[in-house]
Structure formats: structure tokens, C-alpha cells
Design a protein around this motif. Structure first.
Motif, PDB file in Angstrom:
ATOM      1  N   ALA A 174       3.181 -10.279   0.433  1.00 55.70           N
ATOM      2  CA  ALA A 174       3.096  -9.497   1.704  1.00 55.70           C
ATOM      3  C   ALA A 174       2.632 -10.470   2.703  1.00 55.70           C
ATOM      4  N   PRO A 175       2.711 -10.219   3.946  1.00 51.00           N
ATOM      5  CA  PRO A 175       2.161 -11.021   5.225  1.00 51.00           C
ATOM      6  C   PRO A 175       0.813 -11.113   5.201  1.00 51.00           C
ATOM      7  N   ALA A 176       0.225 -12.113   5.551  1.00 50.78           N
ATOM      8  CA  ALA A 176      -1.244 -12.457   5.697  1.00 50.78           C
ATOM      9  C   ALA A 176      -2.046 -11.328   6.466  1.00 50.78           C
ATOM     10  N   SER A 177      -1.313 -10.987   7.600  1.00 52.38           N
ATOM     11  CA  SER A 177      -1.985 -10.238   8.587  1.00 52.38           C
ATOM     12  C   SER A 177      -2.042  -8.856   8.177  1.00 52.38           C
ATOM     13  N   LEU A 178      -1.230  -8.443   7.317  1.00 58.03           N
ATOM     14  CA  LEU A 178      -1.083  -7.003   6.430  1.00 58.03           C
ATOM     15  C   LEU A 178      -2.395  -7.010   5.530  1.00 58.03           C
ATOM     16  N   LEU A 179      -2.690  -8.075   4.735  1.00 56.73           N
ATOM     17  CA  LEU A 179      -3.933  -8.223   3.804  1.00 56.73           C
ATOM     18  C   LEU A 179      -4.889  -8.163   4.606  1.00 56.73           C
ATOM     19  N   ALA A 180      -4.947  -8.856   5.664  1.00 51.67           N
ATOM     20  CA  ALA A 180      -6.230  -8.981   6.264  1.00 51.67           C
ATOM     21  C   ALA A 180      -6.714  -7.587   7.340  1.00 51.67           C
ATOM     22  N   THR A 181      -5.719  -6.824   7.535  1.00 51.48           N
ATOM     23  CA  THR A 181      -5.992  -5.446   8.034  1.00 51.48           C
ATOM     24  C   THR A 181      -6.179  -4.554   7.108  1.00 51.48           C
ATOM     25  N   TYR A 182      -5.343  -4.434   6.066  1.00 51.33           N
ATOM     26  CA  TYR A 182      -5.431  -3.123   4.841  1.00 51.33           C
ATOM     27  C   TYR A 182      -5.907  -3.515   3.624  1.00 51.33           C
ATOM     28  N   GLY A 183      -6.182  -4.871   3.347  1.00 48.01           N
ATOM     29  CA  GLY A 183      -6.594  -5.267   2.102  1.00 48.01           C
ATOM     30  C   GLY A 183      -5.560  -5.004   1.088  1.00 48.01           C
ATOM     31  N   THR A 184      -5.670  -5.318  -0.292  1.00 47.18           N
ATOM     32  CA  THR A 184      -4.861  -5.347  -1.454  1.00 47.18           C
ATOM     33  C   THR A 184      -4.750  -4.140  -2.198  1.00 47.18           C
ATOM     34  N   ASP A 185      -5.435  -3.034  -1.953  1.00 37.87           N
ATOM     35  CA  ASP A 185      -5.414  -1.962  -2.809  1.00 37.87           C
ATOM     36  C   ASP A 185      -4.546  -0.792  -2.783  1.00 37.87           C
ATOM     37  N   ASN A 186      -3.989  -0.718  -1.480  1.00 37.90           N
ATOM     38  CA  ASN A 186      -3.187   0.233  -1.168  1.00 37.90           C
ATOM     39  C   ASN A 186      -1.790  -0.134  -0.685  1.00 37.90           C
ATOM     40  N   GLY A 187      -0.768   0.626  -1.054  1.00 35.97           N
ATOM     41  CA  GLY A 187       0.700   0.614  -0.426  1.00 35.97           C
ATOM     42  C   GLY A 187       1.367  -0.482  -1.223  1.00 35.97           C
ATOM     43  N   PHE A 188       1.128  -1.086  -2.393  1.00 37.53           N
ATOM     44  CA  PHE A 188       1.914  -1.854  -3.109  1.00 37.53           C
ATOM     45  C   PHE A 188       2.358  -1.434  -4.358  1.00 37.53           C
ATOM     46  N   GLY A 189       3.384  -2.042  -4.863  1.00 35.41           N
ATOM     47  CA  GLY A 189       4.235  -1.453  -6.049  1.00 35.41           C
ATOM     48  C   GLY A 189       5.126  -0.603  -5.899  1.00 35.41           C
ATOM     49  N   TRP A 190       5.676  -0.551  -4.689  1.00 40.07           N
ATOM     50  CA  TRP A 190       6.826   0.434  -4.291  1.00 40.07           C
ATOM     51  C   TRP A 190       7.944  -0.405  -5.172  1.00 40.07           C
ATOM     52  N   LYS A 191       9.168   0.569  -5.397  1.00 41.96           N
ATOM     53  CA  LYS A 191      10.307   0.096  -5.994  1.00 41.96           C
ATOM     54  C   LYS A 191      11.590   0.519  -5.223  1.00 41.96           C
ATOM     55  N   LEU A 192      12.563  -0.379  -5.159  1.00 39.97           N
ATOM     56  CA  LEU A 192      13.823   0.107  -4.358  1.00 39.97           C
ATOM     57  C   LEU A 192      14.344   1.175  -5.076  1.00 39.97           C
ATOM     58  N   ASN A 193      14.846   2.208  -3.877  1.00 40.93           N
ATOM     59  CA  ASN A 193      15.277   3.528  -4.043  1.00 40.93           C
ATOM     60  C   ASN A 193      14.252   4.602  -4.790  1.00 40.93           C
ATOM     61  N   GLU A 194      13.053   4.070  -4.879  1.00 46.37           N
ATOM     62  CA  GLU A 194      12.166   5.087  -5.319  1.00 46.37           C
ATOM     63  C   GLU A 194      11.631   5.997  -4.087  1.00 46.37           C
ATOM     64  N   ILE A 195      11.443   7.384  -4.341  1.00 48.87           N
ATOM     65  CA  ILE A 195      10.974   8.244  -3.314  1.00 48.87           C
ATOM     66  C   ILE A 195       9.493   8.074  -3.478  1.00 48.87           C
ATOM     67  N   VAL A 196       8.947   7.685  -2.251  1.00 47.79           N
ATOM     68  CA  VAL A 196       7.619   7.391  -2.176  1.00 47.79           C
ATOM     69  C   VAL A 196       6.722   8.307  -1.364  1.00 47.79           C
ATOM     70  N   GLY A 197       7.458   8.979  -0.566  1.00 49.15           N
ATOM     71  CA  GLY A 197       6.847  10.240   0.195  1.00 49.15           C
ATOM     72  C   GLY A 197       7.632  11.293   0.724  1.00 49.15           C
ATOM     73  N   ALA A 198       7.220  11.867   1.904  1.00 49.14           N
ATOM     74  CA  ALA A 198       7.890  12.804   2.338  1.00 49.14           C
ATOM     75  C   ALA A 198       7.472  13.185   3.896  1.00 49.14           C
ATOM     76  N   GLN A 199       8.646  13.268   4.901  1.00 51.35           N
ATOM     77  CA  GLN A 199       8.717  13.354   6.010  1.00 51.35           C
ATOM     78  C   GLN A 199       8.460  14.816   6.471  1.00 51.35           C
ATOM     79  N   VAL A 200       7.320  15.225   6.979  1.00 50.77           N
ATOM     80  CA  VAL A 200       6.751  16.606   6.997  1.00 50.77           C
ATOM     81  C   VAL A 200       6.567  17.006   8.307  1.00 50.77           C
ATOM     82  N   ILE A 201       7.184  17.903   8.880  1.00 49.45           N
ATOM     83  CA  ILE A 201       6.999  18.426  10.328  1.00 49.45           C
ATOM     84  C   ILE A 201       6.468  19.946  10.265  1.00 49.45           C
ATOM     85  N   SER A 202       5.521  20.277  10.704  1.00 48.91           N
ATOM     86  CA  SER A 202       5.146  21.715  10.773  1.00 48.91           C
ATOM     87  C   SER A 202       4.915  22.240  12.274  1.00 48.91           C
TER      88      SER A 202
END
Length: 297
Positions: A174-202
Motif C-alpha cells: 500500500a502507498p505510504a500516505s495511505l498507511l500514514a493516514t489510516y494505519g494497517t488495521d483496516n481495508g486490507f485483504g481484499w481479493k479480485l472479483n470479491e464482493i466487499v460492500g454494497a452501494q446503498v441509497i435511501s
């Protein structure tokens, strides 16, 4: 008991039953039609907004990110403007500054987000898992929240590009600026073609549905007034064209049966009532002739 009622009462009972059946049928039909229209209105609003957010995502991905991507390694802090999810969320928050859209909500809910403001709640997590378990491309429906009833549309978000794994693969890449801003605990381990979330409008639906209910009551009320007026006019018609002439002929027939041969059944029309009056007049004439023949013997 019904056979002992007067003709006018029988007709009114019949009209009341017809009126009740009509109101039930009309009310049920209007309820279905207006409810469907209300749902169509809120669905169109939601679809318009979600497609607008998709346009913002595409703009960020194709024009903003390429211009800023090289700075992610040199900047001290991460540039979230390079992320389509961030851009669309920020644009929508500007939209919500308007009183008209204050109760509209947009979120790219993720099970394991880099930015914790995108963390899926229990309802959103259930939607994401349902997307993972089957191949459906959209969910929609109504749900109740403390602020009232809302209509939501949800679409799956999946990792479709290798470039996404630059920030969400492993912390080492990951880019150094990303690690500096958000740390290393969240948002990693994603895989190609994996559904990771949902776009929700209410979008708020309470007001639209309430307007639909008021419209249904207004229409049903106006139809009820019209039908009651029609029943009143029909009763007036029956009174002067059928009931009163029959009562008059019944009264004269009683006098005729008691020997009054001077009665005259007035024939004012050529309909069934007029034919009945003419028949009674012939009957009276025949009876008069018979009585005269008896008296001459």
C-alpha cells in the motif's frame, strides 16, 4: 321478513348493498394503483440518485485518480479524492445541505473499509452477505427507521480492477500516505472479483406514501359523494315514476273492489306502469258491464 318490506325499502337495501360493494372494490383498486404509483415515484428518485453517484465514481476513477495517483507515494497524507467511494460520498453530502434532500442518505457500506465511516451496520452487512450468497444485482424495499419510513436500493460493490488491490491488497504494497493516514488495521485483504460492500441509497418515503393515502381517501370520498347523490336521484325517480303510481293504483283498486266503479286509473305513459293502468281500466270496464248485466236480470 324481506318479503314483508315495502318496495321502496327493498330497492334501497339493494342499492345500499351495491354501493357498499362498489366502495370496497373501488377502494381496493385505488389502494393498489396509488400505492404502486407512490412506490414508482420513490424508486425513480432513488434510481436517479444512484446513477448520478455512479457517474461521480466513474469520473473519479477515469479522470481524477490518474492525475493524482503518482502523488500517493510522495504526499505525507493520503489523498482520498482519488477514491471513487470518497468522491461520491462527498458529493452526496453537499447535496444533503439542501433542505429538500436532508433526509436522503448514500453510503458505500463495506465489511472491511479503510475509512471507518464506510463500515457497514448490521442491516447493510446482511445485504452484503446476501449479495455474496447469490447472483442478484440489486435489492430494494422499504424499511422503518426512527425518522420514518424510507425506500432503499442496494447494489453490490466488488473488486473489478487489479489497481484496487494496490490500496486494499496487503499493507506492504500500500502507498505510504495511505498507511500514514489510516494505519494497517483496516481495508486490507481484499481479493479480485470479491464482493466487499454494497452501494446503498435511501430516500424518504413517508411523505410520498402519506400523500398517496390522502389522495386515495380524497378520491374515494368524492366517488362516495357521487354515488350517494346518484342513489338519492334514483330514489326520487323511483318515487315519482314507480312507487307513487303503484301506490295510487293500489288505492284505487281497493276502492274498485269495494264497488266504486267511478274510479279512473290515470295512464300518463306507455311504459309498464302505463300498461298496468290501461289493464286496470279495462278490468274496471269489464266489471262495470258485468255488474250492469246482473242488475238487468
Amino acid at each position: 321478513m324481506f318479503n314483508n318490506l315495502k318496495l321502496g325499502v327493498k330497492l334501497n337495501l339493494l342499492l345500499a348493498a351495491i354501493l357498499l360493494l362498489l366502495m370496497i372494490t373501488i377502494g381496493a383498486t385505488l389502494s393498489i394503483v396509488i400505492q404502486g404509483y407512490a412506490e414508482e415515484v420513490v424508486t425513480e428518485k432513488a434510481l436517479l440518485l444512484i446513477e448520478t453517484m455512479n457517474s461521480v465514481r466513474n469520473y473519479t476513477s477515469t479522470q481524477v485518480n490518474p492525475e493524482l495517483a503518482s502523488r500517493l507515494e510522495t504526499e505525507e497524507l493520503f489523498l482520498p479524492q482519488t477514491v471513487p467511494a470518497y468522491s461520491s460520498r462527498e458529493v452526496f453530502e453537499y447535496l444533503r445541505n439542501s433542505d429538500r434532500y436532508r433526509n436522503f442518505f448514500y453510503k458505500e457500506a463495506t465489511l472491511n473499509p479503510t475509512n471507518l465511516r464506510d463500515k457497514a451496520d448490521s442491516f447493510e452487512a446482511e445485504i452484503i452477505n446476501s449479495f455474496r450468497n447469490d447472483s442478484q444485482q440489486q435489492q430494494q424495499g422499504f424499511r422503518n427507521i426512527p425518522g420514518g419510513e424510507i425506500f432503499y436500493i442496494a447494489r453490490p460493490l466488488s473488486v473489478t480492477k487489479e489497481s484496487c488491490l494496490r490500496c486494499h491488497g496487503s499493507p506492504e504494497e500500500a502507498p505510504a500516505s495511505l498507511l500514514a493516514t489510516y494505519g494497517t488495521d483496516n481495508g486490507f485483504g481484499w481479493k479480485l472479483n470479491e464482493i466487499v460492500g454494497a452501494q446503498v441509497i435511501s430516500v424518504p418515503a413517508s411523505q410520498v406514501l402519506e400523500d398517496a393515502r390522502r389522495l386515495r381517501l380524497l378520491v374515494v370520498g368524492k366517488i362516495l359523494i357521487f354515488l350517494v347523490l346518484a342513489v338519492v336521484l334514483l330514489n326520487v325517480f323511483l318515487k315519482f315514476v314507480i312507487t307513487n303510481p303503484i301506490n295510487e293504483m293500489s288505492h284505487l283498486s281497493k276502492k274498485l273492489s269495494m264497488g266504486d266503479l267511478d274510479v279512473e286509473f290515470e295512464q300518463k305513459s306507455n311504459d309498464e306502469i302505463g300498461i298496468l293502468a290501461a289493464s286496470l281500466n279495462r278490468l274496471k270496464a269489464s266489471l262495470k258491464i258485468a255488474m250492469e248485466m246482473l242488475d238487468s236480470k
